[in-house]
Design an enzyme around this catalytic site. Sequence first.
Site, PDB file in Angstrom:
ATOM      1  CG  ASP A 200      -2.027   0.982   1.167  1.00  0.00           C
ATOM      2  OD1 ASP A 200      -2.407   1.373   0.044  1.00  0.00           O
ATOM      3  OD2 ASP A 200      -2.528   1.401   2.232  1.00  0.00           O
ATOM      4  CG  ASN A 205       0.727   4.242   3.998  1.00  0.00           C
ATOM      5  OD1 ASN A 205       0.237   4.769   4.991  1.00  0.00           O
ATOM      6  ND2 ASN A 205       0.140   3.263   3.344  1.00  0.00           N
ATOM      7  CG  ASP A 217      -0.653   1.478   7.272  1.00  0.00           C
ATOM      8  OD1 ASP A 217      -0.686   0.339   7.782  1.00  0.00           O
ATOM      9  OD2 ASP A 217      -1.656   2.044   6.794  1.00  0.00           O
TER      10      ASP A 217
END
Lengths: 326, 540
Positions: A200, A205, A217
């Site tokens: 992700d 992030n 994360d």
Amino acid sequence: MNTTDLFLSLTPHKVLEAVEDAGFPVNPLCYPLNSFENRVYEVELEDRSRLVAKFYRPGRWSPEQILEEHLFLADLAEAEVPVCLPRTLRGGGTLGTIDGISYCLFPRMGGRAPDEPDSDLLERLGMLAARIHNVGAARPAVHRVRLDADAFVRQNVAFLRDKGSIPARLLARYERAARTIADFVDEGIQGTAVHRIHGDLHLGNLLLRDGVLSVVDFDDMVVGPAVQDLWLLLPGEGVEARIALESFLEGYEVLRAFDRKSLRLATPLRGLRRVHYAAWIARRFHDPIFPRTFPHFGTEAYWEEETRDLELIVQMITQERGGFEA
Amino acid sequence: MLEAFDMETSTLKAALLPERENLIETLIGEILEVAPFYSAFPRSAQLAMAARLIDLYLDALDEVKPEALRTYGIEVYTRRQEQGASLLEVLHGISIGRRAMSRIALLRVPMAELAGEILTRVEQASDELVRVAVAVYEKRRDTERRAFEALEQRYQDLYQRTPALMHSLDHEGRLTTVSDRWLEFLGYTRDEVLGRRSIEFVTEETRKRALAEHFPRLRREGRVDGADAQFVKKTGEVVDARLSSVAVRDERGEIQQILAVFEDVTAEVQAIRALRESEERWRGLTELAPLPLAVHKGGVFLWVNEALSRLLGLPRDEIVGMNVLRIVHPDDHALLIDRLRKSKDGRIALPPIEERYLHADGSVIYADVAARPILFEGEEATQIAVVDVTARKHAEHVQRQNEAQARLIEAQEETLRALSTPLIPIGAGILVTPLIGRITGDRAAGILETIAAGVVAQGARVAIVDVTGVPEADVSVAEALVRVAQAIRLLGAEVVITGIQPSIARTLVDLGADLGSLATRATLRDGITYALRHSSRRRL
């Protein structure tokens, strides 16, 4: 309605208790941080410093899967990739449990997401992604989910269909587009190396502080192709997008070889994420925070737009194939 | 210029055609800032390149012709690639051209709808050019990659089959290639090791040293030769190795890969370890041994024990490194040098000799020194054992002195003996024996023998014993005189005692000695007179 994943027992008192149980005496202060999937709190300790307590959504990951996330973080830290390492809890280990909810504690990490990246930042991002992948490829993750069409597209489409989420008049179109995307993912992923990736990796992030780019994360860490950590950082299409991609790869290829053939997976993966995202909202919609956040979800207009976008993605993939075959 | 555009009569291309030169200049100006490749060309070539791209965009305003764009792209971008332009630089050209066209379109075409149409067509042309450029570069890259992979495969085959223990690492220290022999030796399969860090296959100690010393030195100096390392086999067995590595850098000087080769030196290390243990045992035995011991090489002390340190009165660390000659008596230097030469620097054992050493206080130490060759810390050296014989030497010296003195005394006594009983024949059968000094029992016996033998030998008839020189007389002297007289008489001669001192006379009286048979006279002259007379009478 399944309510086992709703953190119903996680009161502020429990949050503080969990941190104390882990060996960190607290002041009775905790602040909720923004997170849909998990519950994340900033907790003040007795010495006025602060910790971030992350409570994993029950039923999503097994302890083994979470520990593989922590192991990946530890591997990255050892390789000097700037990441946020979970703290060791009292009694050893990084994973605690309170009332059946798994949790871990992170040091608070300041910084801001980087601005829209210019070519220099893109090159740095490429190098950072390559370093993450060098570490990711060094060790398998046997419990973690594998990014593939079955898990992320076909099963999700079946779930949406069975749940009756998609309006009947759009179902066939949606399914057809999604199925095509799944086939493209299958085709593209065949023969492409997979390993531990962030999963992700978008600008949200990343944290930039004092010139250091940190990655946070790893909740969506999966075993998948490197290109998954690439397309989310880059704009979609057109000549500027391609320039951004080349700048990114210039940095990446300094530190790790990149299989450029896997670039044809970028657009199918965009489609995969779209389907997965819709199913994710549908799965969590009984959590009160979701209807509040996504009021548009489930409407005819929503599915109309989703279907059209998936069809557009299929079209783009077809077009790209033409370009690649030129 | 805006009024020049007539919707009815003009095409979109015609609308922007007056800006052609401007567009070309804009393209050249901007591209040189981001794509250094183009700056290598002369101005005329830059103009030609930019003009072709702008014309292509202008043509697309009337009709986007993918085939024309593709033909242009394949021809131009293939050439650019051959000339060394990167894909990024080519893309920048397309992008700048697109932006310039869009800007001019918005300025020159007043109607939003038409401007939008222009932007769409420029976008379409741009996307098509990007697709072609990427495809051209990908195709070339594929060709190069296949050629590289074929080369790499041949290299890998060679590499893998080499009988050497070889591996290569990427810039992060991860194994990228290992030889078959490497795998066989450590007991792994290729899948188990590739991608893992090389330091996962060594002991903790080696890992620390690699991170602290070897890798930094590789980065700094580009190579590390003969580093000691310990690898861990899959079975857990630890093997000693000597590792050499060389860093391969890319054109920017960054380490691209590390090539390493190592040899198994387990047996060698074990031998060294055994030797070291043997040395340790030897040290354990010799350190505290009461016998002074030392090891030297070429006359320079490498090691000494405590006993030798005590013997010389010097600290051990002061002796180590010192030349042997410093502690050997100067008079023995030549002897020592000759001995060192004969021993061929300690390789030949020589019989023990006596040497003199100098104590720190300057005193001389006598020592019996035995030497034999020894392997000390891997080097040939000489071990010496020193027996301190100083005390013995002193004892011997004293003994020799005593013996000499005893011999001297004996000789003196002999002389004395000879002198103490002189026999002086004065003719006519007369012997005179003047006695001097104290007369002990032994001497009395000697006197008796001497006079008796003289009387017989000389055929004397009178023996005069002059005791003028005898300071005192005890019982034994009186008895001796009596015994002499009796013995002489038995031999047919007469004894005349002359020069009796008052003290002797008193003793004789006190003793009650029977002196009736003895002729006595006061002086030697009286005695001789008496004897001459008595002798002539007896002859008559």
